[in-house]
Design a protein around this motif. Structure first.
Motif, PDB file in Angstrom:
ATOM      1  N   LEU A   1      29.490   3.759  29.809  1.00 35.76           N
ATOM      2  CA  LEU A   1      29.031   2.385  30.722  1.00 35.76           C
ATOM      3  C   LEU A   1      30.170   1.325  30.423  1.00 35.76           C
ATOM      4  O   LEU A   1      30.575   1.282  29.084  1.00 35.76           O
ATOM      5  CB  LEU A   1      27.531   1.760  30.225  1.00 35.76           C
ATOM      6  N   ILE A   2      30.435   0.447  31.062  1.00 33.20           N
ATOM      7  CA  ILE A   2      31.450  -0.564  30.850  1.00 33.20           C
ATOM      8  C   ILE A   2      30.965  -1.718  31.430  1.00 33.20           C
ATOM      9  O   ILE A   2      30.602  -1.928  32.515  1.00 33.20           O
ATOM     10  CB  ILE A   2      32.716  -0.142  31.624  1.00 33.20           C
ATOM     11  N   LEU A   3      30.710  -2.769  30.748  1.00 30.02           N
ATOM     12  CA  LEU A   3      30.258  -4.050  30.799  1.00 30.02           C
ATOM     13  C   LEU A   3      31.352  -5.221  30.935  1.00 30.02           C
ATOM     14  O   LEU A   3      32.123  -5.276  29.696  1.00 30.02           O
ATOM     15  CB  LEU A   3      29.254  -4.644  29.975  1.00 30.02           C
ATOM     16  N   VAL A   4      31.705  -5.747  31.965  1.00 36.50           N
ATOM     17  CA  VAL A   4      33.046  -6.512  32.253  1.00 36.50           C
ATOM     18  C   VAL A   4      32.638  -8.101  32.578  1.00 36.50           C
ATOM     19  O   VAL A   4      31.969  -8.258  33.321  1.00 36.50           O
ATOM     20  CB  VAL A   4      33.662  -6.086  33.527  1.00 36.50           C
ATOM     21  N   PRO A   5      33.326  -8.613  31.691  1.00 38.20           N
ATOM     22  CA  PRO A   5      33.179 -10.239  31.771  1.00 38.20           C
ATOM     23  C   PRO A   5      33.811 -10.658  33.190  1.00 38.20           C
ATOM     24  O   PRO A   5      34.874 -10.138  33.595  1.00 38.20           O
ATOM     25  CB  PRO A   5      34.006 -10.576  30.565  1.00 38.20           C
ATOM     26  N   ALA A   6      33.607 -11.789  33.680  1.00 43.05           N
ATOM     27  CA  ALA A   6      34.011 -12.458  34.984  1.00 43.05           C
ATOM     28  C   ALA A   6      34.099 -13.884  35.065  1.00 43.05           C
ATOM     29  O   ALA A   6      32.982 -14.265  34.291  1.00 43.05           O
ATOM     30  CB  ALA A   6      33.558 -11.564  36.162  1.00 43.05           C
TER      31      ALA A   6
ATOM     32  N   TRP B   1      29.963  -2.609  35.353  1.00 42.51           N
ATOM     33  CA  TRP B   1      28.957  -3.765  35.552  1.00 42.51           C
ATOM     34  C   TRP B   1      29.519  -5.141  35.482  1.00 42.51           C
ATOM     35  O   TRP B   1      30.015  -5.009  34.193  1.00 42.51           O
ATOM     36  CB  TRP B   1      27.607  -3.606  35.032  1.00 42.51           C
ATOM     37  N   GLY B   2      29.628  -5.880  36.240  1.00 48.00           N
ATOM     38  CA  GLY B   2      30.077  -7.314  35.821  1.00 48.00           C
ATOM     39  C   GLY B   2      28.789  -8.134  35.218  1.00 48.00           C
ATOM     40  O   GLY B   2      27.815  -7.964  35.646  1.00 48.00           O
TER      41      GLY B   2
END
Length: 208
Positions: free
Chosen positions: A134-139, A171-172
């Motif tokens: 899983l990848i949690l991406v800041p935005a 996921w953003g």
């Protein structure tokens, strides 16, 4: 020029000049969402986002999760790392040519980079991003179709484009006020996300 919306109207705002100049529109949006986030209750939003993620079946099943150390007004996931110490949390370190290397999250080994962002020291344990579940991406902002407005450096777009397994969920993580119901401007190299987590709920994304 169209006036930018107040926080409560952000989700229904339609960008005004995508076709004319996406680069200028992105710059204008970055300024707006930086200012908007400063007016939000970051602590409360972070608590709610973490609570949602902590009960998410995909996160619970994941063994290796790539995430980030919050900078400025970003949603802070630090308490999520504490809740699940058994998981392997990966944190990025910025390299030349706008590349990122991933290291195991160790609070004592974080050091500020040239922008003041805390990142792993070069000697900390390296993680293979190809093993991520899983990848949690800041935005700064996202739209309902998975378009992401970043900070303009291109680090995440390069990283996501090079993933050996593009099916890994990405996921953003943004406040609800930074999730738009209208499309964000997009360049050919921009990478889309599979889902968006806000303090209110999780949104699956899809190409309209």
């Amino acid at each position: 020029m169209q006036e930018l919306p107040s926080p409560e109207l952000s989700s229904s705002w339609r960008p005004s000049s995508l076709a004319a100049d996406p680069a200028l529109e992105k710059a204008r949006l970055r300024q707006h969402f930086r200012q908007l986030r400063q007016r939000l209750d970051r602590s409360l939003i972070s608590q709610k986002v973490v609570a949602h993620l902590a009960s998410c079946p995909q996160l619970l099943a994941a063994k290796t999760i790539l995430a980030y150390v919050a900078f400025g007004s970003e949603v802070d996931l630090g308490s999520l790392f504490v809740l699940f110490p058994e998981k392997q949390w990966g944190i990025p370190r910025c390299l030349p040519r706008r590349q990122m290397q991933w290291h195991r999250y160790q609070p004592a080994e974080l050091v500020p980079n040239c922008w003041g962002l805390l990142e792993p020291s070069p000697g900390s344990t390296v993680i293979d991003p190809g093993k991520a579940d899983l990848i949690l991406v800041p935005a700064l902002a996202c739209d309902r179709w998975g378009r992401r407005l970043g900070y303009g450096g291109g680090y995440y777009d390069r990283f996501l484009a090079a993933l050996p397994d593009p099916s890994v969920p990405k996921w953003g993580i943004v406040p609800q006020a930074c999730l738009l119901e209208q499309p964000l401007p997009q360049d050919p190299w921009d990478q889309r996300l599979d889902g968006i987590q806000t303090e209110e709920r999780f949104y699956e994304t899809g190409i309209p």
